[in-house]
Write an enzyme that holds these catalytic residues in place. Structure first.
Site, short mmCIF file in Angstrom:
data_model
loop_
_atom_site.label_atom_id
_atom_site.label_comp_id
_atom_site.label_asym_id
_atom_site.label_seq_id
_atom_site.Cartn_x
_atom_site.Cartn_y
_atom_site.Cartn_z
N LYS A 104 0.83 -1.22 0.00
CA LYS A 104 0.00 0.00 0.00
C LYS A 104 0.86 1.26 0.00
CE LYS A 104 -2.59 -0.73 3.76
NZ LYS A 104 -1.97 -1.29 4.68
N ARG A 162 -10.42 1.29 7.90
CA ARG A 162 -9.96 -0.02 8.38
C ARG A 162 -11.14 -0.88 8.83
NH1 ARG A 162 -4.32 0.63 8.29
NH2 ARG A 162 -3.28 -0.96 9.48
N ARG A 194 11.28 -6.32 6.47
CA ARG A 194 11.09 -4.95 5.94
C ARG A 194 11.79 -3.88 6.78
NH1 ARG A 194 5.06 -2.84 4.78
NH2 ARG A 194 4.84 -2.79 7.04
N ARG A 236 10.28 -0.87 11.61
CA ARG A 236 9.12 -0.55 12.43
C ARG A 236 8.98 -1.58 13.55
NH1 ARG A 236 4.20 0.54 8.33
NH2 ARG A 236 3.19 -0.76 9.87
N ARG A 268 -2.06 -8.52 13.27
CA ARG A 268 -2.50 -7.55 12.26
C ARG A 268 -3.27 -8.24 11.14
NH1 ARG A 268 2.32 -4.44 10.03
NH2 ARG A 268 0.79 -3.00 9.22
P1 AMP Z 1 -0.26 0.91 8.91
O1 AMP Z 1 0.93 1.79 8.79
O2 AMP Z 1 -1.40 1.35 8.05
O3 AMP Z 1 0.07 -0.54 8.72
O4 AMP Z 1 -0.80 1.04 10.42
C1 AMP Z 1 0.00 0.71 11.55
C2 AMP Z 1 -0.90 0.61 12.80
O5 AMP Z 1 -1.56 1.88 13.01
C3 AMP Z 1 -2.04 -0.40 12.67
O6 AMP Z 1 -1.63 -1.71 13.04
C4 AMP Z 1 -3.05 0.19 13.66
O7 AMP Z 1 -2.67 -0.08 15.00
C5 AMP Z 1 -2.90 1.67 13.44
N1 AMP Z 1 -3.80 2.20 12.38
C6 AMP Z 1 -3.45 2.70 11.15
N2 AMP Z 1 -4.52 3.11 10.45
C7 AMP Z 1 -5.59 2.87 11.27
C8 AMP Z 1 -6.99 3.07 11.11
N3 AMP Z 1 -7.52 3.59 9.98
N4 AMP Z 1 -7.80 2.72 12.15
C9 AMP Z 1 -7.29 2.19 13.29
N5 AMP Z 1 -5.98 1.96 13.49
C10 AMP Z 1 -5.13 2.30 12.50
#
Ligand code: AMP
Length: 217
Positions: free
Chosen positions: A14, A89, A128, A163, A174
């Site tokens: 993404k 999400r 990663r 990360r 996740r």
């Molecule tokens: P990402 O970078 O999109 O993989 O997000 C990393 C973490 O941020 C996720 O595992 C969630 O804990 C939180 N997160 C990101 N986007 C959202 C969202 N739209 N709603 C809730 N939690 C989010």
């Protein structure tokens, strides 16, 4: 103004595809994960709470995410378009986004579903790492994606970082959260969703996305 959602499990690319789309189409990249990580970096009380929860792979409360999103959208009023990466999400967030867009007479124009199986996703995520400066992404477990010098970005010589949530245990949570909360969005957007096979390499995936989005202006 275009509104495009990238819907995908962890590690489907993404972030990478959002960057390519934004460079080509001059759209603004909206990553709620990045917005949350910025909050964590500020070390506010909210940021400290968020850090623990994000590291377990669970979702953050809708109200917090929506607040950060609104601030970001308000700061980018004249954009050509937005790519939503990691948002919505869950169904509740999708409904809130629909309402927000409706208020300004906009709608979701495209939903691109980047499909990826569990095993491929897991192998991608455990190795990663990204550049602290330019955001370039590497993978220490995939030969073709290793940095030339360990821990250093090939492009700008800055340090690479991993990360905290890119470990196997968090990945499992996740992915489960994705299956339970996010995957139902495919049905929610069934009239406009288009599927792209994300096991293909970055350029092939991007070519398919371009064929969905059409020629840039
Ligand atoms: P990402 O970078 O999109 O993989 O997000 C990393 C973490 O941020 C996720 O595992 C969630 O804990 C939180 N997160 C990101 N986007 C959202 C969202 N739209 N709603 C809730 N939690 C989010």
């Amino acid at each position: 103004m275009k509104n495009i959602i990238l819907l995908a499990p962890p590690a489907a690319g993404k972030g990478t595809q959002s960057k390519l789309i934004c460079d080509t189409y001059k759209f603004i990249h909206i990553s709620t994960g990045d917005l949350l990580r910025e909050e964590v970096k500020k070390e506010t009380t909210l940021g400290i709470d968020l850090k623990d929860k994000m590291e377990t792979g669970k979702l953050i409360e809708d109200s917090i995410v929506i607040e950060l999103l609104k601030n970001k959208l308000d700061a980018c009023k004249n954009a050509e378009g937005f790519i939503y990466d990691g948002f919505p999400r869950n169904i509740k967030q999708a409904e809130l986004l629909d309402e927000m867009l409706k208020e300004s007479d906009y709608k979701i124009d495209e939903v691109i579903y980047l499909n990826l199986d569990y095993e491929t996703a897991k192998n991608r995520i455990v190795g990663r790492c990204s550049c602290t400066n330019c955001g370039e992404v590497y993978n220490t477990l995939i030969e073709a994606q290793k940095p030339k010098k360990e821990g250093i970005c090939d492009k700008c010589n800055s340090n690479l970082y991993k990360r905290n949530d890119d470990n196997e245990e968090t990945f499992k949570t996740r992915f489960e959260v994705y299956e339970k909360e996010t995957k139902p969005l495919i049905k929610y957007y069934e009239n406009i969703v288009k599927e792209v096979d994300s096991t293909k390499d970055t350029n092939e995936v991007f070519e398919e996305i371009k064929s969905i989005l059409g020629e840039p202006k």
